[in-house]
Design a protein around this motif. Structure first.
Motif, PDB file in Angstrom:
ATOM      1  N   GLU A 159      54.762  39.156  73.652  1.00  0.00           N
ATOM      2  CA  GLU A 159      53.996  38.762  72.467  1.00  0.00           C
ATOM      3  C   GLU A 159      54.914  38.676  71.243  1.00  0.00           C
ATOM      4  O   GLU A 159      54.770  37.775  70.408  1.00  0.00           O
ATOM      5  CB  GLU A 159      52.872  39.771  72.241  1.00  0.00           C
ATOM      6  N   LYS A 211      56.810  35.529  71.360  1.00  0.00           N
ATOM      7  CA  LYS A 211      55.961  34.389  71.019  1.00  0.00           C
ATOM      8  C   LYS A 211      55.834  34.280  69.496  1.00  0.00           C
ATOM      9  O   LYS A 211      56.030  33.197  68.928  1.00  0.00           O
ATOM     10  CB  LYS A 211      54.575  34.594  71.662  1.00  0.00           C
ATOM     11  N   ARG A 212      55.560  35.430  68.856  1.00  0.00           N
ATOM     12  CA  ARG A 212      55.437  35.438  67.393  1.00  0.00           C
ATOM     13  C   ARG A 212      56.737  34.989  66.747  1.00  0.00           C
ATOM     14  O   ARG A 212      56.741  34.180  65.806  1.00  0.00           O
ATOM     15  CB  ARG A 212      55.102  36.854  66.913  1.00  0.00           C
ATOM     16  N   GLU A 238      57.268  31.323  66.968  1.00  0.00           N
ATOM     17  CA  GLU A 238      56.400  30.591  66.035  1.00  0.00           C
ATOM     18  C   GLU A 238      57.036  30.489  64.657  1.00  0.00           C
ATOM     19  O   GLU A 238      57.081  29.408  64.061  1.00  0.00           O
ATOM     20  CB  GLU A 238      55.041  31.304  65.913  1.00  0.00           C
ATOM     21  N   VAL A 239      57.536  31.633  64.145  1.00  0.00           N
ATOM     22  CA  VAL A 239      58.103  31.580  62.791  1.00  0.00           C
ATOM     23  C   VAL A 239      59.443  30.850  62.784  1.00  0.00           C
ATOM     24  O   VAL A 239      59.798  30.197  61.803  1.00  0.00           O
ATOM     25  CB  VAL A 239      58.230  32.974  62.137  1.00  0.00           C
ATOM     26  N   LYS A 257      60.041  28.315  64.568  1.00  0.00           N
ATOM     27  CA  LYS A 257      59.613  26.918  64.555  1.00  0.00           C
ATOM     28  C   LYS A 257      59.251  26.500  63.129  1.00  0.00           C
ATOM     29  O   LYS A 257      59.590  25.403  62.688  1.00  0.00           O
ATOM     30  CB  LYS A 257      58.400  26.756  65.485  1.00  0.00           C
ATOM     31  N   ALA A 258      58.615  27.418  62.398  1.00  0.00           N
ATOM     32  CA  ALA A 258      58.205  27.115  61.018  1.00  0.00           C
ATOM     33  C   ALA A 258      59.399  26.806  60.130  1.00  0.00           C
ATOM     34  O   ALA A 258      59.290  26.073  59.148  1.00  0.00           O
ATOM     35  CB  ALA A 258      57.402  28.280  60.448  1.00  0.00           C
ATOM     36  N   GLU A 265      63.735  26.505  66.201  1.00  0.00           N
ATOM     37  CA  GLU A 265      63.313  26.970  67.518  1.00  0.00           C
ATOM     38  C   GLU A 265      64.382  26.707  68.591  1.00  0.00           C
ATOM     39  O   GLU A 265      64.466  27.442  69.582  1.00  0.00           O
ATOM     40  CB  GLU A 265      61.972  26.337  67.915  1.00  0.00           C
ATOM     41  N   ASN A 287      53.468  38.398  58.491  1.00  0.00           N
ATOM     42  CA  ASN A 287      52.518  37.759  57.570  1.00  0.00           C
ATOM     43  C   ASN A 287      52.411  38.507  56.243  1.00  0.00           C
ATOM     44  O   ASN A 287      51.359  39.047  55.909  1.00  0.00           O
ATOM     45  CB  ASN A 287      51.121  37.678  58.198  1.00  0.00           C
ATOM     46  N   ARG A 329      51.007  27.486  53.375  1.00  0.00           N
ATOM     47  CA  ARG A 329      50.432  28.756  53.817  1.00  0.00           C
ATOM     48  C   ARG A 329      49.908  29.602  52.668  1.00  0.00           C
ATOM     49  O   ARG A 329      49.367  30.682  52.890  1.00  0.00           O
ATOM     50  CB  ARG A 329      51.485  29.585  54.548  1.00  0.00           C
TER      51      ARG A 329
END
Lengths: 405, 249
Positions: B122, B125-126, B129-130, B132-133, B137, B164, B196
């Motif tokens: 997990e 995965k998190r 994601e960031v 990628k932001a 990635e 976050n 965001r």
């Protein structure tokens, strides 16, 4: 943060600097390996002594004649002529006594054919092979009748056989001269090897003690009585009974010193055991010093590491690490360093002990105790020497740490 | 818009030897959610001290600081560590990435201190994601020394985002970067702020970098001497379109 996570963080941090990690561990590895090997040597020596006591019989009691005084000149232990065959006979019916063998020794020149040899001629009784667990390789031991009649019969050890007849010969039935008198060889003892003192137990000739008394030395006394107690728990009690009996038989008044000596094998061995224990302690403490030096090495590296990683610590704090987390991280790093080092050191210690046994033929025993103590000490070293650097890291101010160049 | 940062009469004094240094002399400031605040001022003006207190790295001598309505000015060191972990994302001038550690592991780092007991997959995965932001990635398994300065700073931004946070604190984030890379980094901040709604506090002494914000605050001698919205805001996205030629050289 879970301890598992801290472990992973510490492992990662160590992986980032493999060379330094390996060098730091080396101190621990050498320290632990040294402790294990040294203790293994000591324990090995001790257990070989114990094994010999076992083979000599743990329940053996030796009664020897006391010193003999002739006009104020003391003649030394065993010289007294007060120990008699009748004493041995009186010991036999005592409760708890299993076997009794009277003994009278002499040295003599042995001659067989054109060979000759000088050795210990042990006058003894038929019970001795039972007490000392002698096996007969060929022929038989002499009989009670041989003892009664003071027969000129002999049982020889393998060394004597080799010297007089050659290793492959069968000397049973042949004649050998002891002090020029002919003796019939009735048996050959199976080889027993050396004692830990380097005495060859196979270099011996056994004859009936009566024969030594009457035919060789012409005396009425004996040197010693070898007794075995029926159970090893009773050895001490039986020894006391023998001493009491002999005092009565020798008509000693209260206050008179004993004119004999009663010792157990265990008593005799305990002196040597103590000596090896002292040696073991000495070796282990020297090895312990190297373990200590290894620990100081870890502290040294951890202190350098804290300074070098000040910015890293600052960053970790900035993103949420509490003082406790940082403290644990560095502490765990130190402990993991020492535990890994300790584990490798144990393996190395095992190897070294095996090597010593293999190449130098010294007995070694790696005891689980020594392993546990060394490992525990390694862990304790890690905690002890890791704590100061870890606390130093945890006490850093995040702002100062982040600014650190 | 709710107020994210509310600072009331903030005073900070240090004792440097015998001398008492008054770094902050009564600062009052409110920052609303979604603002992009540029904090400027010469060195010694107190802006760094202000940032440290806002970043919960330090506590004020007196005065109050409410973060998301919570008074954090009297919290213990451990409580502040937890606030930093959950509510604040830091981006530093010197990136402060762990060396010999992959970008992914660097980004995951704050999760390890979050105490949420999140499992490895997990976390990955998190972190992806960031990453990628910030458009990295495909560099997840690269170590910092295999990344350019701009890429390293983007990894650092990804790391600051992973929990976050309510606010993003950027302390001279472009100080070590060339012009184009600086604009790229500012583009990321502007996008995060716009898309965001993340509140950004940007410390800089470069006036043109400050103009990427929506509001500018200037410190001098431990006080706020100027506080105004930025009239003609620079947009990194537009500037980058005009710049590709520069990259080709």
């Amino acid at each position: 943060m879970s301890l598992l996570m801290i472990f992973r963080i510490a492992l990662k941090a160590m992986g980032r600097n493999k060379m330094r990690t390996a060098l730091t561990m080396l101190g621990m590895i050498i320290g632990v390996a040294a402790v294990i090997t040294m203790v293994a040597l000591g324990t090995g020596a001790q257990s070989s002594i114990e094994a010999q006591i076992q083979s000599a019989g743990t329940n053996v009691i030796i009664v020897s004649a006391g010193n003999f005084m002739a006009g104020g000149v003391r003649q030394g232990q065993g010289a007294a002529s007060t120990l008699l065959p009748e004493d041995a006979a009186a010991i036999a019916p005592l409760p708890g006594v299993q076997y009794v063998a009277a003994g009278l020794n002499t040295r003599g020149q042995l001659v067989a054919g054109n060979q000759n040899w000088n050795t210990q001629v042990q006058g003894t009784d038929v019970d001795l092979p039972l007490i000392q667990a002698w096996q007969i390789e060929r022929g038989a031991f002499f009989t009670p009748q041989d003892v009664t009649t003071a027969a000129k019969v002999a049982v020889i050890g393998s060394v004597v056989r080799d010297q007089l007849f050659g290793p492959d010969a069968n000397p049973v039935g042949q004649v050998m001269r002891i002090q020029k008198q002919p003796f019939n060889i009735v048996g050959v003892l199976a080889a027993k090897g050396q004692t830990s003192m380097g005495q060859d137990r196979d270099d011996v000739v056994m004859v009936p003690y009566t024969t030594v008394m009457k035919k060789i030395r012409g005396v009425t006394f004996i040197n010693n009585v070898t007794v075995s107690a029926a159970s090893s728990n009773e050895v001490k009690v039986v020894a006391d009974r023998i001493a009491t009996l002999l005092r009565v038989r020798h008509r000693l008044q209260p206050g008179d010193p004993d004119d004999f000596m009663v010792r157990t094998i265990e008593e005799m061995a305990s002196v040597r055991k103590e000596a090896t224990q002292t040696m073991t302690a000495l070796l282990a403490s020297i090895a312990g010093v190297s373990l200590l030096v290894g620990g100081i090495g870890i502290m040294n590296i951890m202190l350098v590491s804290v300074t070098e990683r000040t910015r890293e610590i600052g960053l970790r704090m900035a993103i949420g690490a509490r003082g406790r987390d940082v403290l644990l991280q560095f502490l765990v790093e130190a402990v993991v360093l020492s535990l890994f080092g300790g584990a490798i050191g144990i393996a190395l210690g095992f190897g070294l002990s095996r090597g010593i046994t293999f190449w130098m033929e010294w007995p070694t025993t790696v005891s689980t105790n020594a392993v546990a103590v060394a490992f525990g000490f390694a862990a304790a070293t890690g905690v002890f020497f890791g704590f100061y650097p870890a606390r130093k890291a945890a006490a850093l101010d995040p702002i100062d740490a982040l600014r650190y160049e | 818009m709710p107020t994210v940062i509310s600072v009331k009469n903030l005073i900070k004094t240090y004792a440097v030897g015998e001398v008492e240094v008054r770094a902050l002399r009564g600062v009052n400031l409110d920052v609303e959610r979604g603002e992009f605040l540029a904090v400027t001022g010469p060195s010694g003006s107190g802006k760094s001290t202000f940032m440290h207190i806002v970043g919960c790295l330090d506590r004020p001598t007196s005065g109050q600081y409410f973060l998301d309505g919570q008074d954090v000015s009297r919290m213990s060191r451990d409580q502040l560590a937890s606030i930093r972990n959950k509510k604040i994302g830091f981006v530093f001038q010197g990136f402060n990435l762990l060396s010999r550690t992959s970008a992914l592991d660097n980004v995951e780092l704050p999760l390890l201190y979050a105490g949420s007991g999140m499992k490895g997959p997990e976390r990955h995965k998190r972190a992806m994601e960031v990453l990628k932001a910030v458009g990295l990635e495909d560099r997840a398994d690269h170590h910092p020394n295999q990344l350019s300065g701009g890429q390293q700073q983007r990894v650092a931004i990804a790391r600051s985002l992973i929990n976050n946070p309510s606010i993003l604190l950027a302390d001279e984030p472009t100080g070590n970067l060339d012009t184009r890379t600086s604009i790229e980094v500012m583009d990321i901040f502007q996008r995060l702020n716009r898309e965001r709604g993340i509140t950004v506090l940007l410390i800089t002494h470069e006036h043109d970098i400050a103009e990427y914000g929506t509001r500018m605050v200037q410190f001098r001698d431990g006080q706020v001497v100027m506080d105004r919205p930025i009239q003609r805001r620079r947009l990194a996205q537009d500037e980058l379109v005009t710049l590709p030629a520069a990259q080709a050289v």
